[in-house]
Design an enzyme around this catalytic site. Structure first.
Site, PDB file in Angstrom:
ATOM      1  N   SER A  27       0.984  -1.223   0.081  1.00 35.90           N
ATOM      2  CA  SER A  27       0.194  -0.011  -0.162  1.00 35.90           C
ATOM      3  C   SER A  27       0.794   1.098  -0.062  1.00 35.90           C
ATOM      4  CB  SER A  27      -0.952   0.071   1.254  1.00 35.90           C
ATOM      5  OG  SER A  27      -1.906  -1.148   1.209  1.00 35.90           O
ATOM      6  N   ARG A  31       1.490   4.254  -3.076  1.00 37.34           N
ATOM      7  CA  ARG A  31       1.254   5.760  -2.732  1.00 37.34           C
ATOM      8  C   ARG A  31       2.321   6.563  -3.076  1.00 37.34           C
ATOM      9  NH1 ARG A  31      -2.447   2.457  -0.576  1.00 37.34           N
ATOM     10  NH2 ARG A  31      -4.267   3.452   0.554  1.00 37.34           N
ATOM     11  N   GLY A  99      -6.050  -3.731  -7.817  1.00 37.23           N
ATOM     12  CA  GLY A  99      -7.197  -3.093  -7.370  1.00 37.23           C
ATOM     13  C   GLY A  99      -6.832  -1.595  -6.723  1.00 37.23           C
ATOM     14  N   SER A 172     -13.359   1.590   3.072  1.00 37.25           N
ATOM     15  CA  SER A 172     -12.272   1.292   2.100  1.00 37.25           C
ATOM     16  C   SER A 172     -11.097   2.301   2.093  1.00 37.25           C
ATOM     17  CB  SER A 172     -12.945   1.197   0.625  1.00 37.25           C
ATOM     18  OG  SER A 172     -12.325   1.315  -0.448  1.00 37.25           O
ATOM     19  N   GLN A 174      -9.024   2.238  -0.258  1.00 37.27           N
ATOM     20  CA  GLN A 174      -8.963   2.540  -1.799  1.00 37.27           C
ATOM     21  C   GLN A 174      -9.964   3.764  -2.223  1.00 37.27           C
ATOM     22  OE1 GLN A 174      -9.160  -1.101  -3.906  1.00 37.27           O
ATOM     23  NE2 GLN A 174      -7.017  -1.734  -2.924  1.00 37.27           N
ATOM     24  N   ASP A 319      -6.774  -7.698   5.030  1.00 41.58           N
ATOM     25  CA  ASP A 319      -5.909  -8.647   3.948  1.00 41.58           C
ATOM     26  C   ASP A 319      -5.316  -9.897   4.716  1.00 41.58           C
ATOM     27  OD1 ASP A 319      -6.589  -7.014   1.882  1.00 41.58           O
ATOM     28  OD2 ASP A 319      -4.623  -5.900   2.090  1.00 41.58           O
ATOM     29  N   LYS A 346     -12.366  -9.287  -2.886  1.00 42.62           N
ATOM     30  CA  LYS A 346     -10.631  -9.061  -3.109  1.00 42.62           C
ATOM     31  C   LYS A 346     -10.446  -9.724  -4.301  1.00 42.62           C
ATOM     32  CE  LYS A 346     -10.544  -6.705   0.773  1.00 42.62           C
ATOM     33  NZ  LYS A 346     -10.332  -5.147   0.394  1.00 42.62           N
ATOM     34  N   ARG A 350     -12.486 -14.450  -1.213  1.00 48.11           N
ATOM     35  CA  ARG A 350     -11.670 -15.227  -0.367  1.00 48.11           C
ATOM     36  C   ARG A 350     -12.470 -16.060   0.920  1.00 48.11           C
ATOM     37  NH1 ARG A 350      -7.190 -10.588   0.376  1.00 48.11           N
ATOM     38  NH2 ARG A 350      -5.925 -11.149  -1.376  1.00 48.11           N
ATOM     39  N   ARG A 391      -2.804 -14.149  -1.752  1.00 46.38           N
ATOM     40  CA  ARG A 391      -2.793 -14.595  -0.537  1.00 46.38           C
ATOM     41  C   ARG A 391      -3.600 -15.843  -0.170  1.00 46.38           C
ATOM     42  NH1 ARG A 391      -0.978  -9.423   1.203  1.00 46.38           N
ATOM     43  NH2 ARG A 391      -2.091  -7.498   0.178  1.00 46.38           N
TER      44      ARG A 391
HETATM   45  C1  S3P Z   1      -5.785  -1.247   0.077  1.00 46.05           C
HETATM   46  C2  S3P Z   1      -6.888  -1.173   0.644  1.00 46.05           C
HETATM   47  C3  S3P Z   1      -7.755  -2.359   0.898  1.00 46.05           C
HETATM   48  C4  S3P Z   1      -6.897  -3.863   0.949  1.00 46.05           C
HETATM   49  C5  S3P Z   1      -5.950  -3.616  -0.464  1.00 46.05           C
HETATM   50  C6  S3P Z   1      -5.022  -2.490  -0.543  1.00 46.05           C
HETATM   51  C7  S3P Z   1      -4.914  -0.044  -0.109  1.00 46.05           C
HETATM   52  O1  S3P Z   1      -8.822  -2.457  -0.043  1.00 46.05           O
HETATM   53  O2  S3P Z   1      -7.813  -4.933   0.845  1.00 46.05           O
HETATM   54  O3  S3P Z   1      -5.187  -5.083  -0.405  1.00 46.05           O
HETATM   55  O4  S3P Z   1      -3.784   0.186  -0.460  1.00 46.05           O
HETATM   56  O5  S3P Z   1      -5.643   1.132  -0.002  1.00 46.05           O
HETATM   57  P1  S3P Z   1     -10.084  -1.707   0.357  1.00 46.05           P
HETATM   58  O6  S3P Z   1      -9.960  -0.253   0.084  1.00 46.05           O
HETATM   59  O7  S3P Z   1     -10.934  -2.168  -0.888  1.00 46.05           O
HETATM   60  O8  S3P Z   1     -10.714  -2.248   1.652  1.00 46.05           O
END
Ligand code: S3P
Length: 438
Positions: A27, A31, A99, A172, A174, A319, A346, A350, A391
């Protein structure tokens, strides 16, 4: 690499011992590349995760004209393009399985002057995107997806974004991050209210890049701002470390040290959950880096017991459930997971993938719409399918270290999205795992 699919064959292991350096946080690496690319000036990123997902983000930024030097495998120097410095990519941005790339990039691109489109692999093309598309439209973005709410995303440039106040229906990071990135180009203030705290790496890193992020409980706000370059030291990924926390907890005699793991409180619930199951994990804080706390984690074997997982911990361990459910399979008694419907969207479903794989190893499970229960015991050998999910593959490789017989895990190539070198790390600790393309 070779033709066909990668499979892991894991034999029961003796004690796992030694020091394991897990790769950089996924993550935070995403960023760092995005913010470094938007900033004016050069940002040095160390400890970058050179996995397929984060490389997809890196390539996308390069396709939009950002110069990124890579003096070493995990070191980047990003020569930021500045506030209005990105250019249209020559074609669709293909973010593979990632994602995080797709959703954060949607926010980053919504306020640009040029058109873009985002595509991904077969798994990502199935995952829900309306969760970012709808709030970005409220901000004035001209963005569309398929009727099913999936990729490809088409984003038209030149839209004038305006700040909104958006209460997110699901926790979330994200979605939150996409809106905050869009908010950097919007008129007025952009505020996101979460139903529960999700990982806050974007907020922390924006502050390092000079943005005044206002936080009040579950509400976080930004206004238009140009970023200035900053150096980022990426901690080891707790989501990758989690597989070793579980492996050492379930294999008798194990004792592992995992140095400089990120223990941001919005990510570290796996430690609390495993400890509640009886795991023996010592956390020795080390210096924090780039606004992210880190610690050396020591984990020793300890018999585990099943628990009801506290629902409030679910978002901060989202995760880690494949690993936690593998631990549950080796615990005494039943583990009950609820409030985790997000696991169904995911990289795979999962809940379904773990239930199927655990059943193949002789473990009793019961699926519910938002979780599952696992009747712990002694997994036997067998063959499981990862459903193409990194995972799930690693969770069953770890379960195989403790199973009564050999465990074969099919379709494991996606481990490279988040943890290149996973099998070598497990072998270095004393695990018996072979990789074979067929
Ligand atoms: C992430 C947020 C999570 C996580 C993903 C990474 C991120 O997803 O499951 O592996 O880096 O912001 P969600 O925002 O859908 O919960």
């Amino acid at each position: 690499m070779g033709a066909g699919k990668l499979r892991f064959s894991v034999a029961p292991a003796g004690p796992l011992r030694g020091e394991i350096h897990v790769p950089g946080d996924k993550s935070i690496s995403h960023r760092a590349v995005m913010l470094g690319s938007l900033a004016s000036g050069s940002s040095r990123i160390s400890g970058f995760l050179a996995g397929e997902d984060t490389m997809a983000t890196l390539r996308a930024m390069q396709q939009m004209g950002v110069r990124i030097d890579r003096p070493a495998e995990t070191e980047l120097v990003i020569h930021g393009a500045g506030h209005d410095g990105l250019h249209a990519a020559p074609g669709p941005l293909d973010v593979g399985n990632s994602g995080t790339s797709a959703r954060l990039m949607a926010g980053l691109l919504a306020g640009q002057r040029f058109d873009s489109s985002i595509v991904g692999d077969a798994s990502l093309m199935q995952r829900p995107m309306l969760r970012v598309v709808e709030p970005l439209r409220r901000m004035g973005a001209d963005i569309s997806c398929t009727a099913a709410g999936t990729l490809p995303l088409q984003i038209r440039g030149g839209a004038q974004l305006r700040g909104v106040e958006y209460a997110m229906p699901v926790a979330s990071a994200q979605v939150k991050s996409a809106l905050l990135l869009a908010g950097l180009c919007a008129d007025g203030m952009t505020c996101v209210i979460e139903p529960a705290a999700s990982r806050d790496h974007t907020e922390r890193m924006l502050q390092s890049f000079g943005v005044d992020v206002k936080r009040d409980g579950l509400r976080v706000c930004v206004t238009r701002k140009s970023l200035r370059a900053a150096d980022v030291r990426v901690p080891a990924d707790i989501s990758s470390a989690a597989f070793f926390l579980v492996a050492a907890s379930i294999v008798p005699g194990s004792d592992l040290l995992l140095p400089r793991v990120g223990i941001n409180p919005t990510r570290a619930a796996v430690i609390e959950i495993l400890r509640a199951m009886g795991a023996r994990i010592d956390v020795r804080a080390s210096a924090s880096a780039s606004g992210e706390p880190m610690a050396d984690l020591r984990v020793r074997y300890s018999p585990l017991r099943g628990i009801r997982i506290p629902p409030h911990l679910v978002p901060d361990a989202i995760d880690e459930f494949p690993a936690i459910l593998a631990a549950a399979a080796c615990a005494e008694g039943t583990t009950i997971l609820t409030d985790a419907a997000e696991l169904r969207v995911k990289e795979s479903d999962r809940i379904a993938a773990m239930a199927a794989g655990l059943a193949a190893l002789g473990i009793g499970t019961r699926e519910t719409p938002d979780g599952m229960s696992v009747a712990g015991g002694n997994p036997r050998g067998g063959a499981v399918d990862s459903a193409g999910d990194h995972r799930i593959a690693m969770a069953f490789a770890v379960a195989g270290c403790r199973a009564a017989g050999d465990v074969t895990v099919h379709d494991c190539a996606n481990v490279n999205t988040s943890f290149p070198g996973f099998a070598a790390c497990l072998r270095a600790a004393g695990g018996t795992i072979t990789e074979e393309w067929r």
